[in-house]
Design a protein around this motif. Structure first.
Motif, mmCIF file in Angstrom:
data_model
loop_
_atom_site.group_PDB
_atom_site.id
_atom_site.type_symbol
_atom_site.label_atom_id
_atom_site.label_comp_id
_atom_site.label_asym_id
_atom_site.label_seq_id
_atom_site.Cartn_x
_atom_site.Cartn_y
_atom_site.Cartn_z
ATOM 1 N N VAL A 199 28.936 39.284 25.086
ATOM 2 C CA VAL A 199 29.385 40.626 25.469
ATOM 3 C C VAL A 199 29.033 40.923 26.926
ATOM 4 O O VAL A 199 29.844 41.490 27.678
ATOM 5 N N MET A 200 27.838 40.534 27.361
ATOM 6 C CA MET A 200 27.474 40.717 28.766
ATOM 7 C C MET A 200 28.388 39.906 29.677
ATOM 8 O O MET A 200 28.772 40.353 30.760
ATOM 9 N N GLY A 201 28.774 38.712 29.215
ATOM 10 C CA GLY A 201 29.740 37.921 29.968
ATOM 11 C C GLY A 201 31.095 38.602 30.050
ATOM 12 O O GLY A 201 31.767 38.552 31.087
ATOM 13 N N CYS A 202 31.515 39.245 28.957
ATOM 14 C CA CYS A 202 32.790 39.978 28.944
ATOM 15 C C CYS A 202 32.783 41.118 29.967
ATOM 16 O O CYS A 202 33.784 41.361 30.649
ATOM 17 N N ILE A 203 31.655 41.822 30.064
ATOM 18 C CA ILE A 203 31.546 42.917 31.038
ATOM 19 C C ILE A 203 31.681 42.380 32.458
ATOM 20 O O ILE A 203 32.392 42.947 33.293
ATOM 21 N N CYS A 204 31.006 41.264 32.728
ATOM 22 C CA CYS A 204 31.099 40.661 34.065
ATOM 23 C C CYS A 204 32.520 40.170 34.352
ATOM 24 O O CYS A 204 33.029 40.322 35.475
ATOM 25 N N PHE A 205 33.167 39.576 33.346
ATOM 26 C CA PHE A 205 34.527 39.066 33.535
ATOM 27 C C PHE A 205 35.506 40.212 33.782
ATOM 28 O O PHE A 205 36.409 40.108 34.630
ATOM 29 N N SER A 206 35.346 41.310 33.068
ATOM 30 C CA SER A 206 36.202 42.482 33.291
ATOM 31 C C SER A 206 35.999 43.037 34.698
ATOM 32 O O SER A 206 36.967 43.470 35.343
ATOM 33 N N THR A 207 34.762 43.015 35.158
ATOM 34 C CA THR A 207 34.485 43.466 36.525
ATOM 35 C C THR A 207 35.207 42.592 37.533
ATOM 36 O O THR A 207 35.706 43.081 38.553
ATOM 37 N N TRP A 208 35.296 41.284 37.245
ATOM 38 C CA TRP A 208 36.015 40.368 38.138
ATOM 39 C C TRP A 208 37.485 40.766 38.253
ATOM 40 O O TRP A 208 38.049 40.745 39.351
ATOM 41 N N PHE A 209 38.119 41.122 37.147
ATOM 42 C CA PHE A 209 39.526 41.522 37.186
ATOM 43 C C PHE A 209 39.720 42.766 38.059
ATOM 44 O O PHE A 209 40.688 42.850 38.830
ATOM 45 N N ILE A 210 38.808 43.718 37.951
ATOM 46 C CA ILE A 210 38.909 44.941 38.745
ATOM 47 C C ILE A 210 38.706 44.650 40.229
ATOM 48 O O ILE A 210 39.485 45.093 41.081
ATOM 49 N N LEU A 211 37.671 43.879 40.546
ATOM 50 C CA LEU A 211 37.383 43.554 41.942
ATOM 51 C C LEU A 211 38.475 42.677 42.541
ATOM 52 O O LEU A 211 38.828 42.837 43.722
ATOM 53 N N GLN A 212 38.999 41.742 41.745
ATOM 54 C CA GLN A 212 40.036 40.850 42.251
ATOM 55 C C GLN A 212 41.310 41.619 42.590
ATOM 56 O O GLN A 212 42.014 41.273 43.554
ATOM 57 N N THR A 213 41.608 42.662 41.839
ATOM 58 C CA THR A 213 42.761 43.512 42.166
ATOM 59 C C THR A 213 42.580 44.168 43.519
ATOM 60 O O THR A 213 43.519 44.239 44.326
ATOM 61 N N HIS A 214 41.378 44.631 43.793
ATOM 62 C CA HIS A 214 41.070 45.261 45.074
ATOM 63 C C HIS A 214 41.123 44.246 46.218
ATOM 64 O O HIS A 214 41.682 44.525 47.289
ATOM 65 N N ILE A 215 40.572 43.047 45.995
ATOM 66 C CA ILE A 215 40.543 42.017 47.044
ATOM 67 C C ILE A 215 41.942 41.497 47.349
ATOM 68 O O ILE A 215 42.277 41.230 48.511
ATOM 69 N N SER A 216 42.773 41.348 46.316
ATOM 70 C CA SER A 216 44.120 40.806 46.532
ATOM 71 C C SER A 216 44.981 41.684 47.429
ATOM 72 O O SER A 216 45.936 41.205 48.043
ATOM 73 N N LYS A 217 44.641 42.967 47.525
ATOM 74 C CA LYS A 217 45.376 43.860 48.424
ATOM 75 C C LYS A 217 44.911 43.699 49.866
ATOM 76 O O LYS A 217 45.712 43.769 50.796
#
Length: 343
Positions: A199-217
């Motif tokens: 579950v802690m890994g899932c939280i970190c992975f979800s954070t990656w999706f959010i940050l990656q959206t910001h970085i891709s812009k």
């Protein structure tokens, strides 16, 4: 008839273009399914998950760096200190921490069980997207209602698997049980502890999706961004491995066995190919769409886990495991039931 054929074949290119993100995510889930099976075999053979993650990032860097240089050397924008720092944080949370948490949980559970808990990722990502105003939520909207129901299903399903043991499920007896040859790992099963790590890994992975959206812009070159992330994660994972495996220099040696195969597959396929495709899908369709395909990998892992590893899985099993442990320790069964009710 000629007009029908012209209309049909004329629509195919448009359909293919619209289906590209979905096809890409299907390929990603197949890559992840193979990774989960191979990783469980390697961990059962006693391979350190810290070392596995380090080699995964190393091989991923070797695989993606040339591709990024060749394809994006003329279009790559300037890498500022701010963007570099954001990629560093993204790689630390979404790769280094995420994978260490997940592999630790995998070592305590089964491939099928750990994969099932990964269905929390779409729900957590959806909630994060709302908090950071990346997703608009309207109760009257049918799409928003569907997302809310999907989130509740994901969370309730994960909690059921973690805290309740139902009937035992086995698709069919394994004709060649690889687990008989790989049970040399001394780590005992602990589904409660394993669930928490996943579950802690899932939280970190979800954070990656959010940050990656910001970085891709800000840095819209997904291959270069991914290669830099893997390079930084390689350094981060090397430091983590040196800390947790200090004095155990033999764990760095792979040999010509399943450990080397798992390291190469996880780096080149499960990271190099999969993360590039995910970064591209995030750029095209956003983080919510990219996380929607998680249940597909569960089906594949459950199928091959039953065939290759003779895995038997349940509707849930952590509470049952806790009950067994307390009964083995000689504690009163009534006290145990009272503890479970108050969970």
């Amino acid at each position: 008839m000629a007009e029908f054929g012209k209309c049909l074949f004329g629509c195919l290119p448009s359909f293919y273009e619209k289906s590209k993100p979905a096809l890409a995510m299907i390929i990603v889930q197949i890559c992840f399914a193979g990774l989960n099976i191979l990783s469980k075999i390697a961990l059962n053979q006693g391979m350190s998950h810290y070392v596995l993650i380090f080699y995964r990032q190393l091989f991923a860097t070797i695989a993606t760096a040339p591709v990024a240089y060749i394809l994006e050397r003329k279009t790559r924008p300037k890498l500022t200190i701010r963007i570099f720092g954001e990629i560093f944080i993204c790689s630390f949370l979404g790769i280094s921490l995420n994978m260490n948490f997940y592999y630790t949980g995998l070592s305590y559970t089964t491939a099928t069980f750990s994969t099932a808990l990964l269905n929390l990722v779409p729900a957590i990502t959806f909630l994060m997207a709302i908090v950071f105003r990346m997703e608009r939520l309207s109760i009257r909207s049918l799409a928003s209602q569907a997302k809310i129901v999907g989130t509740l299903v994901c969370v309730s399903g994960a909690m059921t698997m973690t805290f309740y043991r139902g009937i035992k499920i086995q698709l069919w007896p394994s004709p060649f049980d690889l687990s008989r040859y790989t049970k040399s790992n001394t780590t005992t099963e602990d589904f409660t502890k394993g669930s928490l790590f996943v579950v802690m890994g899932c939280i970190c992975f979800s954070t990656w999706f959010i940050l990656q959206t910001h970085i891709s812009k800000k840095y819209p070159v997904q291959y270069s961004s991914t290669a830099i992330s893997f390079f930084l994660a390689t350094i981060q994972c090397a430091v983590i491995t040196l800390i947790f495996e200090r004095g155990h220099y033999g764990v760095w040696v792979l040999g010509w066995n399943v450990k080397l195969l798992t390291a190469i597959y996880s780096g080149v396929i499960a990271s190099g190919v999969a993360f590039c495709l995910m970064a591209w899908c995030i750029k095209k369709r956003g983080p919510i769409f990219t996380t929607m395909f998680g249940p597909l990998v569960l089906v594949i892992v459950a199928l091959f886990g039953s065939i290759l590893l003779d895995e038997k899985f349940y509707l849930g099993r952590s509470i049952y495991y806790a009950l067994e442990q307390k009964q083995r320790n000689g504690k009163d069964c009534k006290d145990t039931k009272y503890t479970i009710i108050n969970l």
